[in-house]
Design an enzyme around this catalytic site. Structure first.
Site, PDB file in Angstrom:
ATOM      1  N   PHE A 113       0.828  -1.208   0.000  1.00 26.90           N
ATOM      2  CA  PHE A 113       0.000   0.000   0.000  1.00 26.90           C
ATOM      3  C   PHE A 113       0.860   1.253   0.000  1.00 26.90           C
ATOM      4  O   PHE A 113       0.981   1.969   0.980  1.00 26.90           O
ATOM      5  CB  PHE A 113      -0.992  -0.010   1.174  1.00 26.90           C
ATOM      6  CG  PHE A 113      -2.243   0.738   0.823  1.00 26.90           C
ATOM      7  CD1 PHE A 113      -3.261   0.100   0.123  1.00 26.90           C
ATOM      8  CD2 PHE A 113      -2.377   2.072   1.110  1.00 26.90           C
ATOM      9  CE1 PHE A 113      -4.393   0.792  -0.270  1.00 26.90           C
ATOM     10  CE2 PHE A 113      -3.507   2.775   0.739  1.00 26.90           C
ATOM     11  CZ  PHE A 113      -4.523   2.141   0.043  1.00 26.90           C
ATOM     12  N   LYS A 158       6.847  -5.013 -12.233  1.00 29.75           N
ATOM     13  CA  LYS A 158       7.440  -5.670 -13.414  1.00 29.75           C
ATOM     14  C   LYS A 158       8.335  -6.858 -13.061  1.00 29.75           C
ATOM     15  O   LYS A 158       8.673  -7.667 -13.928  1.00 29.75           O
ATOM     16  CB  LYS A 158       8.206  -4.668 -14.278  1.00 29.75           C
ATOM     17  CG  LYS A 158       9.377  -3.976 -13.613  1.00 29.75           C
ATOM     18  CD  LYS A 158       9.958  -2.935 -14.541  1.00 29.75           C
ATOM     19  CE  LYS A 158      10.757  -1.903 -13.791  1.00 29.75           C
ATOM     20  NZ  LYS A 158       9.957  -0.921 -13.050  1.00 29.75           N
ATOM     21  N   GLU A 209      -0.731  -4.384 -17.343  1.00 27.29           N
ATOM     22  CA  GLU A 209      -0.512  -3.262 -18.276  1.00 27.29           C
ATOM     23  C   GLU A 209       0.437  -2.202 -17.712  1.00 27.29           C
ATOM     24  O   GLU A 209       1.214  -1.592 -18.443  1.00 27.29           O
ATOM     25  CB  GLU A 209      -1.867  -2.615 -18.624  1.00 27.29           C
ATOM     26  CG  GLU A 209      -1.790  -1.573 -19.724  1.00 27.29           C
ATOM     27  CD  GLU A 209      -1.173  -2.113 -21.011  1.00 27.29           C
ATOM     28  OE1 GLU A 209      -1.742  -3.035 -21.595  1.00 27.29           O
ATOM     29  OE2 GLU A 209      -0.107  -1.615 -21.423  1.00 27.29           O
ATOM     30  N   VAL A 254       5.020  -1.237 -17.689  1.00 25.80           N
ATOM     31  CA  VAL A 254       5.848  -0.362 -18.536  1.00 25.80           C
ATOM     32  C   VAL A 254       4.984   0.802 -19.008  1.00 25.80           C
ATOM     33  O   VAL A 254       3.871   0.596 -19.490  1.00 25.80           O
ATOM     34  CB  VAL A 254       6.374  -1.123 -19.783  1.00 25.80           C
ATOM     35  CG1 VAL A 254       7.256  -0.205 -20.627  1.00 25.80           C
ATOM     36  CG2 VAL A 254       7.139  -2.373 -19.399  1.00 25.80           C
ATOM     37  N   GLY A 296      13.095  14.043  -6.965  1.00 25.39           N
ATOM     38  CA  GLY A 296      12.393  12.798  -6.626  1.00 25.39           C
ATOM     39  C   GLY A 296      12.339  11.793  -7.771  1.00 25.39           C
ATOM     40  O   GLY A 296      11.628  10.796  -7.698  1.00 25.39           O
ATOM     41  N   GLU A 344      16.510   7.545  -6.991  1.00 26.88           N
ATOM     42  CA  GLU A 344      16.649   7.048  -5.619  1.00 26.88           C
ATOM     43  C   GLU A 344      17.950   7.591  -5.016  1.00 26.88           C
ATOM     44  O   GLU A 344      18.835   8.049  -5.745  1.00 26.88           O
ATOM     45  CB  GLU A 344      16.749   5.518  -5.635  1.00 26.88           C
ATOM     46  CG  GLU A 344      15.569   4.811  -6.236  1.00 26.88           C
ATOM     47  CD  GLU A 344      14.319   4.925  -5.384  1.00 26.88           C
ATOM     48  OE1 GLU A 344      14.447   5.025  -4.154  1.00 26.88           O
ATOM     49  OE2 GLU A 344      13.217   4.938  -5.962  1.00 26.88           O
ATOM     50  N   ASP A 372      16.963  -1.006 -14.376  1.00 21.93           N
ATOM     51  CA  ASP A 372      15.518  -0.785 -14.501  1.00 21.93           C
ATOM     52  C   ASP A 372      15.110  -0.928 -15.977  1.00 21.93           C
ATOM     53  O   ASP A 372      14.124  -1.599 -16.300  1.00 21.93           O
ATOM     54  CB  ASP A 372      15.154   0.610 -13.966  1.00 21.93           C
ATOM     55  CG  ASP A 372      13.684   0.924 -14.180  1.00 21.93           C
ATOM     56  OD1 ASP A 372      12.855   0.411 -13.420  1.00 21.93           O
ATOM     57  OD2 ASP A 372      13.361   1.664 -15.142  1.00 21.93           O
ATOM     58  N   LYS A 420      12.580  -3.712 -17.792  1.00 25.18           N
ATOM     59  CA  LYS A 420      11.454  -3.353 -18.682  1.00 25.18           C
ATOM     60  C   LYS A 420      11.624  -4.017 -20.048  1.00 25.18           C
ATOM     61  O   LYS A 420      10.667  -4.537 -20.619  1.00 25.18           O
ATOM     62  CB  LYS A 420      11.379  -1.832 -18.833  1.00 25.18           C
ATOM     63  CG  LYS A 420      10.830  -1.180 -17.578  1.00 25.18           C
ATOM     64  CD  LYS A 420      10.863   0.317 -17.661  1.00 25.18           C
ATOM     65  CE  LYS A 420      10.200   0.925 -16.441  1.00 25.18           C
ATOM     66  NZ  LYS A 420      10.656   2.265 -16.140  1.00 25.18           N
TER      67      LYS A 420
HETATM   68  N1  LIG Z   1       4.979   4.662  -8.739  1.00 27.31           N
HETATM   69  C1  LIG Z   1       5.027   4.501 -10.051  1.00 27.31           C
HETATM   70  O1  LIG Z   1       5.071   5.472 -10.810  1.00 27.31           O
HETATM   71  C2  LIG Z   1       4.961   3.113 -10.664  1.00 27.31           C
HETATM   72  C3  LIG Z   1       4.775   2.998 -12.036  1.00 27.31           C
HETATM   73  C4  LIG Z   1       4.659   1.723 -12.609  1.00 27.31           C
HETATM   74  C5  LIG Z   1       4.803   0.606 -11.797  1.00 27.31           C
HETATM   75  N2  LIG Z   1       5.035   0.752 -10.453  1.00 27.31           N
HETATM   76  C6  LIG Z   1       5.192  -0.444  -9.628  1.00 27.31           C
HETATM   77  O2  LIG Z   1       4.050  -0.578  -8.789  1.00 27.31           O
HETATM   78  C7  LIG Z   1       4.429  -1.136  -7.524  1.00 27.31           C
HETATM   79  C8  LIG Z   1       3.999  -0.186  -6.418  1.00 27.31           C
HETATM   80  O3  LIG Z   1       4.608   1.075  -6.648  1.00 27.31           O
HETATM   81  P1  LIG Z   1       4.541   2.251  -5.581  1.00 27.31           P
HETATM   82  O4  LIG Z   1       5.024   3.467  -6.255  1.00 27.31           O
HETATM   83  O5  LIG Z   1       3.230   2.243  -4.908  1.00 27.31           O
HETATM   84  O6  LIG Z   1       5.653   1.756  -4.572  1.00 27.31           O
HETATM   85  P2  LIG Z   1       5.820   2.176  -3.035  1.00 27.31           P
HETATM   86  O7  LIG Z   1       5.224   3.519  -2.809  1.00 27.31           O
HETATM   87  O8  LIG Z   1       7.227   1.927  -2.688  1.00 27.31           O
HETATM   88  O9  LIG Z   1       4.892   1.111  -2.283  1.00 27.31           O
HETATM   89  C9  LIG Z   1       5.167  -0.252  -2.227  1.00 27.31           C
HETATM   90  C10 LIG Z   1       4.517  -0.764  -0.985  1.00 27.31           C
HETATM   91  O10 LIG Z   1       4.655  -2.190  -0.936  1.00 27.31           O
HETATM   92  C11 LIG Z   1       4.812  -2.542   0.417  1.00 27.31           C
HETATM   93  N3  LIG Z   1       5.410  -3.873   0.521  1.00 27.31           N
HETATM   94  C12 LIG Z   1       6.650  -4.282   0.212  1.00 27.31           C
HETATM   95  N4  LIG Z   1       6.785  -5.602   0.421  1.00 27.31           N
HETATM   96  C13 LIG Z   1       5.587  -6.028   0.868  1.00 27.31           C
HETATM   97  C14 LIG Z   1       5.083  -7.301   1.281  1.00 27.31           C
HETATM   98  N5  LIG Z   1       5.847  -8.390   1.273  1.00 27.31           N
HETATM   99  N6  LIG Z   1       3.795  -7.368   1.695  1.00 27.31           N
HETATM  100  C15 LIG Z   1       3.006  -6.287   1.713  1.00 27.31           C
HETATM  101  N7  LIG Z   1       3.426  -5.058   1.352  1.00 27.31           N
HETATM  102  C16 LIG Z   1       4.694  -4.946   0.925  1.00 27.31           C
HETATM  103  C17 LIG Z   1       5.701  -1.465   0.995  1.00 27.31           C
HETATM  104  O11 LIG Z   1       5.526  -1.427   2.389  1.00 27.31           O
HETATM  105  P3  LIG Z   1       6.377  -0.486   3.362  1.00 27.31           P
HETATM  106  O12 LIG Z   1       5.678   0.828   3.295  1.00 27.31           O
HETATM  107  O13 LIG Z   1       6.299  -1.143   4.669  1.00 27.31           O
HETATM  108  O14 LIG Z   1       7.767  -0.449   2.783  1.00 27.31           O
HETATM  109  C18 LIG Z   1       5.159  -0.210   0.297  1.00 27.31           C
HETATM  110  O15 LIG Z   1       4.157   0.426   1.031  1.00 27.31           O
HETATM  111  C19 LIG Z   1       5.946  -1.353  -7.577  1.00 27.31           C
HETATM  112  O16 LIG Z   1       6.237  -2.678  -7.901  1.00 27.31           O
HETATM  113  C20 LIG Z   1       6.391  -0.410  -8.681  1.00 27.31           C
HETATM  114  O17 LIG Z   1       7.574  -0.851  -9.325  1.00 27.31           O
HETATM  115  C21 LIG Z   1       5.095   1.979  -9.874  1.00 27.31           C
END
Ligand SMILES: NC(=O)c1ccc[n+]([C@@H]2O[C@H](COP(=O)([O-])OP(=O)(O)OC[C@H]3O[C@@H](n4cnc5c(N)ncnc54)[C@H](OP(=O)(O)O)[C@@H]3O)[C@@H](O)[C@H]2O)c1
Length: 349
Positions: free
Chosen positions: A13, A130, A154, A157, A211, A214, A225, A229
């Protein structure tokens, strides 16, 4: 019996899940009117934000307000449960798992285990992660087929920009021969800053300040990364069996400001390109800095925008561009997969 309610379980979340729940909350009536399903979230595994199960449906507005205020899914301790993510998937009794946990670029875990568990428990799966598609796509998609589960990804990427949908839904009979793209915004931004005269170190710092990068930018600047992809796209649209470690990968760390200036004098730019193609029946993936002519579409892909060109046997070359995406476009990708899933379920009834 005709099913009218769809229960979602959300794993992870963070930013994407929050934005997705906001859309779900805003569009609940529209979904029900258009697709005939009431979609509710009955379980969330939020790790540090806590976990929740509520068979009657978690109140999304209240939960989002609580996250904003307290950093937890609920301000009331008694609403939260203490369980491992795998236990929650096993016991949540949902119809669809939305897998949004943190990406592990080195092995795709624990998301691969989450997806396996969900299929075995009879859940359909949507993921924006991904990792599983880059590391284990063939096995997971075969598993989904055998168990007659829907598996959609979807967002992995270019967020909600249709890549996989485009090929699957809108190009019937067309065979994809190769693809080429700018798919990593951090490196694209750094190269652009260097074109403006910044040193590599200053450009990385600026990307971090805004931002985009990292604290440890190596996964982006070393091309990992982009390689993940490239692998994911190749595995899906070229039916390859690649892993990110199979990609011929060169990052942008070695590029000097002099090389960028020299490229400019020749009316060119340096861009980090991701490529996939077939050679003697074998899929090849490449990530490397390439000199791109200023007239080329790729030279106009700036900052955090991305682009993909797909070369097909019957439709020639098709370009798709995503301009300056925000988290809402990520959330839309997950939402569009949900609507695709509802459409398929409705069709199967
Ligand atoms: N943000 C983007 O623009 C974007 C775009 C395309 C794809 N994605 C993909 O979508 C996914 C989510 O992205 P996001 O931006 O929401 O990432 P995020 O803000 O880092 O959130 C990921 C969440 O997953 C939780 N987590 C990690 N391991 C877990 C587990 N074993 N069980 C339950 N929760 C777990 C983390 O918990 P903690 O808070 O405790 O660390 C964190 O809250 C990622 O895989 C990312 O690569 C993101």
């Amino acid at each position: 019996m005709k099913r009218t309610q769809i229960k979602l379980c959300i794993i992870g979340f963070g930013n994407a899940a929050k934005a997705f729940c906001q859309i779900l909350n805003d569009k609940a009536d529209e979904i029900e009117k258009t697709y005939g399903y009431k979609v509710i979230v009955t379980a969330i595994a939020g790790r540090s934000k806590g976990s929740m199960i509520d068979a009657s449906g978690i109140a999304l507005e209240k939960m989002l307000a609580s996250i904003q205020k307290t950093g937890k899914l609920s301000a009331r301790e008694e609403d939260l449960i203490d369980c491992q993510t795998n236990e929650l998937i096993e016991g949540c009794n949902a119809d669809v798992m939305i897998e949004l946990s943190t990406l592990s670029i080195t092995d795709g875990q624990p998301a691969i285990r989450h997806i396996e568990k969900a299929f075995v428990r009879g859940l359909h799966v949507i993921t924006a992660n991904k990792g599983p598609i880059a590391w284990d796509f063939e096995r997971l998609s075969t598993m989904a087929d055998k168990l007659k589960r829907i598996f959609l990804y979807e967002t992995i990427v270019m967020d909600g920009t249709p890549i996989f949908n485009l090929v699957r839904e809108t190009l019937p009979g067309c065979k994809v021969l190769s693809f080429k793209g700018i798919l990593n915004s951090t490196t694209n931004f750094i190269l652009e800053e260097m074109e403006r005269g910044a040193t590599y170190d200053d450009a990385v710092k600026e990307a971090q300040r805004r931002g985009f990068a990292e604290a440890d930018p190596s996964l982006d600047v070393d091309g990992w990364d982009a390689a993940a992809k490239t692998t994911a796209i190749a595995n899906v649209i070229l039916k390859a069996k690649l892993k990110p470690t199979d990609i011929d990968r060169t990052g942008i760390g070695g590029i000097t400001i002099e090389e960028i200036k020299e490229a400019g004098l020749k009316n060119k730019k340096i861009k980090l390109l991701c490529e996939g193609y077939m050679e003697n029946g074998k899929a090849i993936g490449k990530v490397h800095p390439v000199l791109v002519d200023r007239n080329d579409i790729f030279s106009h892909i700036d900052a955090t925008s991305s682009a993909l060109s797909i070369t097909t046997d019957m439709m020639g070359e098709i370009y798709i561009i995503e301009k300056d995406p925000e988290i809402e476009q990520t959330a839309y990708g997950i939402y569009s997969d949900l609507l695709t899933l509802l459409k398929r379920l409705k069709y199967e009834q």
